[in-house]
Design an enzyme around this catalytic site. Structure first.
Site, PDB file in Angstrom:
ATOM      1  N   ASP A 218       0.838  -1.198   0.000  1.00 21.06           N
ATOM      2  CA  ASP A 218       0.000   0.000   0.000  1.00 21.06           C
ATOM      3  C   ASP A 218       0.878   1.255   0.000  1.00 21.06           C
ATOM      4  O   ASP A 218       1.885   1.311   0.715  1.00 21.06           O
ATOM      5  CB  ASP A 218      -0.869  -0.031   1.271  1.00 21.06           C
ATOM      6  CG  ASP A 218      -1.934   1.033   1.295  1.00 21.06           C
ATOM      7  OD1 ASP A 218      -2.807   1.005   0.410  1.00 21.06           O
ATOM      8  OD2 ASP A 218      -1.897   1.897   2.191  1.00 21.06           O
ATOM      9  N   GLU A 267      14.771 -14.392  -0.001  1.00 22.59           N
ATOM     10  CA  GLU A 267      15.112 -15.580   0.805  1.00 22.59           C
ATOM     11  C   GLU A 267      14.059 -16.678   0.654  1.00 22.59           C
ATOM     12  O   GLU A 267      14.247 -17.794   1.126  1.00 22.59           O
ATOM     13  CB  GLU A 267      15.199 -15.193   2.287  1.00 22.59           C
ATOM     14  CG  GLU A 267      16.395 -14.326   2.622  1.00 22.59           C
ATOM     15  CD  GLU A 267      16.358 -13.916   4.083  1.00 22.59           C
ATOM     16  OE1 GLU A 267      15.925 -14.729   4.937  1.00 22.59           O
ATOM     17  OE2 GLU A 267      16.737 -12.770   4.369  1.00 22.59           O
TER      18      GLU A 267
END
Ligand code: NOJ
Length: 531
Positions: A218, A267
């Site tokens: 957002d 990751e």
């Protein structure tokens, strides 16, 4: 149609999102499982079969975290828990598992620019003295003027009124002001504070470890604020318009935040982040989707283009050019919970519906990622609501001059039967009009001429037809008021007629049309795909 103009850029759809169709679920308005009138996570789980049938690849769920709902969940009190109105963490886990079983990826909204004023950090800030570490997580400043009773700068809130609210000091004296680019219940976080960064990282890992496939960020062009918070040259800006040159948004240091987000995502294999980037300048937009930042950024040019071939083409060209320099996928949207629905925007009634169908074919022919907003596939229009039911903070903040976004957030009609139309067995949180009863998903599934059938067929072809494999676009010359493009390396042509008269179809066999054709001519307000 003559001439061939090649657009720049090349994308290779190696990752799942690179050419995905993503379906945005405004959780409050999608499906209610417990008849309290508000959509919830279990309600979504009940509709997974429908979503699979629609053929989309992934979902974007708007915020479902603990929230006092001053901005319907975009005011987050705890980003690592589910608000009871939407369910709980177990419901979320079941939804995620179910979605994956249906072949749907799940992406969720993150709101890093601000918290709720009910977040424990903000409550602690209010109870603490000016200059305290608790206040340093937000933007608290003394006011201007002899008594400090003028806001620290001239910034306005996107929802109307000043972007600052004054709070009393804990000792009762005239106090500091805090910054909120949106509602006062959404205080802006201070992104120079390492605790703020660390907390977002914790939130990312919390949801990644649960198995989410990505995030929508957002106000991705917010967060970082310029040193010294200088006055804006033009403080009067409307809701979510182009923010070029506006000191409240698109600060250079925001890119450090996106690099952090990307490093965490890297990751975890196969996870994606898409930013809400209301930045008009192509070069500045591109910075958000550099290889070490967000994977995708919503480009809102198409949503802002009128139904006019030249404007649509310009929007497409800019959106492609913006991402070409950084080799990111373009990300298209015609609709979301912040903008008027296409049917209404393009003229309303049958005209608006025909144009929305045509633009859907244009959008789904484009290379890159397409976002559909719940109800868009049903051709829902905006709804005029009476003053008494309006809930968007924009209505109050603007002193009742802006009606806000409720009219494009009305719940989805699933089947006939007022007042809830299968969305809820109770009273929907916003009233659903009789007109929605004629646009239910159940009816449209049975009707081969419906908007839903058009969207399903278009999504299916986009996925399966070799014509959609080309990553580049070539433009054909086209009559005034029309456009035509081809996906390079394929024979797929998309043609759109926004003029007032029928035009000859480009050569080829019609694969799909948004409305009836006129022999070998493409009528006004119509698009078609040819091979
Ligand atoms: C953008 C969201 O899409 C909108 O609905 C919200 O009000 C603002 N950001 C503030 O979070």
């Amino acid at each position: 149609m003559i001439g061939l103009l090649r657009s720049p850029g090349k994308i290779s759809p190696v990752q799942w999102w690179a050419d995905a169709v993503v379906y945005q679920i405004y959780v409050r308005s999608f499906s209610d499982s417990d008849d309290d009138g508000v959509g919830d996570l279990e309600g979504i789980r009940m509709r997974l079969g429908y979503l699979e049938l629609l053929g989309v690849d992934a979902l974007w769920l708007t915020p479902f975290y603990t929230s006092p709902m001053a901005d319907h969940g975009y005011d987050v009190a705890d980003p690592r828990d589910v608000d009871p109105v939407f369910g709980d963490l177990d419901t979320f886990d079941r939804l995620l598992e179910g979605a994956h079983e249906h072949g749907l990826r799940v992406t969720i909204d993150l709101v890093p620019n601000h918290s709720s004023s009910e977040h424990e950090w903000f409550r602690a800030a209010l109870d603490s003295a000016p200059g305290s570490p608790e206040r340093a997580r937000y933007h608290f400043l003394p006011g201007r003027g002899p008594d400090g009773d003028e806001p620290p700068n001239n910034w306005t809130s996107v929802f109307g009124g000043p972007a600052w609210t004054r709070v009393p000091s804990p000792d009762g004296s005239g106090g500091e002001w805090y910054l909120h680019l949106f509602a006062p219940e959404q205080p802006d976080l201070n992104w120079t504070n390492p605790e703020v960064r660390a907390d977002l990282e914790k939130t990312l890992r919390f949801w990644l470890d649960r198995g989410v496939d990505g995030f929508r960020i957002d106000v991705a062009h917010g967060m970082s604020k310029p040193e010294g918070l200088p006055d804006a040259e033009n403080p009067d800006v409307a809701l979510l318009i182009n923010t070029d040159g506006d000191p409240r948004f698109d600060d250079d240091d925001v890119h450090d935040v996106h690099r952090m987000i990307r490093a965490v995502l890297d990751e975890y294999p196969d996870r994606m982040a898409v930013g809400e980037v209301w930045v008009g300048d192509d070069e500045r937009f591109a910075r958000y989707v550099r290889p070490d930042e967000l994977h995708l950024g919503f480009n809102f040019r198409l949503v802002r283009a009128p139904f006019d071939a030249a404007a649509v083409r310009t929007a497409i060209e800019h959106s492609l050019a913006a991402v070409a320099t950084v080799a990111a996928s373009p990300t298209w949207t015609l609709s979301n919970h912040d903008v008027s629905r296409p049917v209404t925007r393009y003229g309303g009634g049958e005209l608006g519906a025909a144009r929305a169908r045509a633009m859907t074919l244009v959008e789904l022919a484009l290379p890159g990622v397409v976002y559909l907003y719940n109800g868009e596939e049903l051709g829902l229009p905006d709804v005029d609501l009476p003053d008494a039911v309006l809930q968007d903070p924009v209505w109050e903040r603007s002193g009742h001059t802006e009606r806000g976004r409720d009219s494009y957030r009305i719940p989805v009609p699933w089947e006939d039967g007022a007042p809830g139309y299968g969305f809820t067995g109770g009273d929907p949180w916003l009233p659903m009009p009789i007109e929605y009863g004629r646009l239910t998903a159940a009816d449209q599934l049975e009707d081969t001429g419906s908007m839903l059938s058009l969207v399903r067929r278009a999504v299916e072809l986009r996925k399966t037809h070799p014509g959609f494999r080309g990553g580049e676009l070539e433009w054909f010359g086209a009559p005034e008021g029309c456009l035509a493009f081809r996906r390079v390396g394929t024979t797929l042509v998309c043609a759109l007629n926004t003029s007032a008269a029928p035009v000859p179809l480009p050569p080829g066999e019609v694969l799909l049309a948004s409305g009836p054709l006129d022999g070998a001519r493409l009528p006004p307000n119509t698009a078609c795909w040819l091979v």
